[in-house]
Scaffold this active site. Structure first.
Site, PDB file in Angstrom:
ATOM      1  N   GLY A  32       0.809  -1.210   0.000  1.00 12.43           N
ATOM      2  CA  GLY A  32       0.000   0.000   0.000  1.00 12.43           C
ATOM      3  C   GLY A  32       0.845   1.263   0.000  1.00 12.43           C
ATOM      4  O   GLY A  32       2.019   1.265  -0.394  1.00 12.43           O
ATOM      5  N   SER A  33       0.274   2.352   0.491  1.00 14.62           N
ATOM      6  CA  SER A  33       0.846   3.687   0.295  1.00 14.62           C
ATOM      7  C   SER A  33       2.118   3.971   1.067  1.00 14.62           C
ATOM      8  O   SER A  33       2.760   4.995   0.824  1.00 14.62           O
ATOM      9  CB  SER A  33      -0.203   4.747   0.643  1.00 14.62           C
ATOM     10  OG  SER A  33      -1.273   4.710  -0.292  1.00 14.62           O
ATOM     11  N   THR A  34       2.522   3.118   2.024  1.00  7.98           N
ATOM     12  CA  THR A  34       3.808   3.360   2.679  1.00  7.98           C
ATOM     13  C   THR A  34       4.946   3.314   1.665  1.00  7.98           C
ATOM     14  O   THR A  34       5.987   3.945   1.857  1.00  7.98           O
ATOM     15  CB  THR A  34       4.070   2.334   3.802  1.00  7.98           C
ATOM     16  OG1 THR A  34       3.986   1.007   3.265  1.00  7.98           O
ATOM     17  CG2 THR A  34       3.066   2.499   4.934  1.00  7.98           C
ATOM     18  N   ILE A  35       4.750   2.584   0.550  1.00  5.86           N
ATOM     19  CA  ILE A  35       5.802   2.467  -0.462  1.00  5.86           C
ATOM     20  C   ILE A  35       6.055   3.810  -1.153  1.00  5.86           C
ATOM     21  O   ILE A  35       7.118   4.013  -1.773  1.00  5.86           O
ATOM     22  CB  ILE A  35       5.418   1.384  -1.498  1.00  5.86           C
ATOM     23  CG1 ILE A  35       6.680   0.741  -2.102  1.00  5.86           C
ATOM     24  CG2 ILE A  35       4.558   1.945  -2.610  1.00  5.86           C
ATOM     25  CD1 ILE A  35       7.383  -0.187  -1.177  1.00  5.86           C
TER      26      ILE A  35
END
Length: 569
Positions: A302-305
């Protein structure tokens, strides 16, 4: 009439007996000569047989190494326990139970049985020897001494060495457990590691590796002595995190929740906790989940990347600070990618896009970068391959893309799968001036002296880019438009990025569509101005969210833990 033997008959018998004795003697001499010269019997090579059987038959003692935390606090150790039995009738031992009433009354003070229950066991008319069920097992040395001091005739004990864990729940899947097994090669009983570190380091903990090395060097020994292992875990922090996860797991009932604390500059793993977990001593709960989530499970991050997408794009000069783009949606080949709120925030800067967690912003950057170049960056950061952790069953994750659309969607953490340890290693770059650190859980072996050596895997991101993204993560917490405002802390400045990853539908194509059918996560660095720690928390599908968002649920773990870390430094 009785016939008497003549002297002639006697002489014949003596002669026959002497001949037979001589023949047997000759055969024995020939047989002994065959053994000495050929060293075989019944087609068995006695030399080889002896070598193969020397290994285990001579072992008289086996000590498994103790597992400690980094401060020398024991986590797992060998202990001796006893099983009690009573001799009621014996033809070879006069040490029998004499007074059953008195014996039952005394033993009831030490066993979890009533006097009547013990008396019933002792009055068994069909048994010469009786045991006391579970109540008579796992008796501690102290309790055995107390019973011995009672001088009860016929009460005896068998000893067993078992693995004892100081805390029932303590990084259970990472530590693993060991059970007593018969080793056919050694021809002796040893404690054998089953999962986790107990399994991954079994050869060293059991002493078998050193024993075999000694044999290869013609060094004989009648014992196994395993190496002690000191982990990077901090018992104080680990126990506190276990308590927090217990509360969270019971209250919100997620399918899974895990939390990992890393010392940024060294890569030391300080805590590793997950739920479901299991009791290290009784193994209660292990059927619910056998896997060590740190290394054995992979999911879409998800968006942590996006912190890696922004840092790489900044390094490559793909955008300038203050440069803007139109948020909301963007066409990617034959697909439309939208921001999570479906309509965006109008024209915003790429930097603000990270704080708002804009999918469109990172897609536009990867289009400038080139999808194949971006996949190469992910490969260089360690995704799609083992971290060589040394832990059993480590997954490589998945970095195989069926089409170019999936490659571009990986810019916001969709379309590929990564394990927590892979994410931790990649994310160290942001908090550590662009240097990527290997995540390590072993502090030292054998000695209590500190011999830990950190390992830099490379510098895939420049210090300038890492510092720039770290500042954007502070904005994500501090600014009114940031998606990580739930992680603003009163004790210390936080740099954080949240993630909300979709979960593939196990019954078909596409993703689950429920309001809470996500992996909710946060990666945070603190103190933000000069990070010492990285905390990563992930939760899958809370079944009882009680009207709270994923970030709000995770913040209930995050805040007390961060404050505990900072206050007790």
């Amino acid at each position: 009439m009785r016939k008497f033997k003549t002297n002639s008959d006697t002489r014949k018998n003596v002669t026959t007996l002497a001949f037979l004795s001589l023949a047997v003697g000759v055969l024995l001499i020939l047989r002994f000569g065959q053994l000495m010269i050929n060293k075989t019997v019944n087609n068995i090579d006695l030399v080889e047989y002896g070598q193969n059987n020397d290994m285990g038959s001579s072992i008289t003692e086996a000590r498994r190494g103790t597992i400690f935390d980094q401060n020398g606090q024991p986590i797992a150790m060998d202990t001796t326990s006893y099983s009690m039995y009573a001799v009621l009738n014996s033809s070879w031992d006069d040490n029998e139970v004499v007074d059953t009433d008195y014996t039952a009354r005394v033993l009831s003070n030490y066993l979890d049985l009533t006097q009547d229950e013990i008396l019933t066991i002792l009055l068994n008319p069909d048994a010469n020897q009786v045991e006391f069920g579970e109540a008579g097992k796992n008796i501690t040395p102290d309790t055995k001494t107390l019973i011995d001091n009672e001088n009860l005739p016929g009460i005896k004990f068998d000893s067993q060495v078992k693995r004892q864990y100081v805390n029932d729940y303590f990084a259970s899947h990472l530590i693993g457990y060991a059970v007593t097994e018969f080793d056919e090669e050694l021809n002796t009983t040893v404690l054998k590691g089953q999962i986790g570190i107990e399994s991954g380091l079994d050869g060293r903990l059991s002493g078998i590796d050193q024993y075999k090395t000694n044999l290869d060097n013609n060094i004989q020994a009648d014992y196994l002595s395993g190496d002690d292992v000191y982990l990077t875990l901090d018992s104080r922090l680990q126990n506190f995190m276990e308590d927090l996860l217990d509360i969270n797991y019971k209250r919100y009932q997620p399918e899974e929740v895990s939390a990992y604390l890393v010392e940024v500059e060294t890569g030391r793993l300080l805590t590793a906790a997950q739920r479901p977990s299991f009791n290290l001593n009784t193994r209660e709960g292990i059927e619910q989940k056998w896997t060590n989530m740190l290394v054995e499970e992979a999911f879409e991050p998800g968006s942590t990347i996006k912190i890696l997408t922004l840092a790489t794009s900044y390094d490559l000069g793909l955008y300038q600070p203050g440069e803007t783009f139109m948020s909301g949606e963007v066409a990617v080949y034959d697909q439309i990618v939208r921001d999570y709120n479906l309509y965006g925030w109008g024209e915003i800067t790429f930097d603000e896009g990270l704080s708002r967690s804009s999918n469109v912003g990172v897609v536009k950057l990867v289009e400038r970068m080139g999808e194949d170049k971006w996949v190469q960056v992910l490969e260089e950061l360690g995704f799609g391959k083992s971290t060589q952790s040394g832990l059993p069953n480590e997954t490589e994750g998945s970095l195989q893309f069926d089409n170019p659309v999936s490659k571009i969607m990986s810019s916001f953490g969709q379309g590929f799968a990564a394990s927590p340890i892979q994410l931790l290693q990649a994310y160290t770059t942001i908090g550590n001036d662009g240097k990527q650190m290997k995540i390590q859980y072993i502090d030292r072996m054998k000695s209590s002296q500190n011999t830990f050596e950190s390992e830099v895997l490379g510098q895939p991101i420049t210090e300038e880019a890492a510092d720039h993204v770290l500042g954007l993560m502070v904005n994500t917490v501090e600014e009114s438009y940031g998606t990580a405002q739930d992680f603003k802390n009163q004790t210390v400045n936080i740099a954080a990025k949240t993630g909300t990853a979709q979960i593939a539908d196990p019954n078909g194509n596409g993703y689950l569509t429920g309001d809470y059918d996500y992996y909710f996560s946060v990666v945070a660095f603190f103190p933000a101005e000069d990070p010492e720690f990285m905390l990563y928390i992930s939760m899958k599908q809370p079944n009882n969210p009680q009207g709270r968002t994923g970030s709000q649920i995770l913040s209930e773990i995050f805040h007390p833990f961060v404050e505990n870390v900072m206050i007790n430094q």
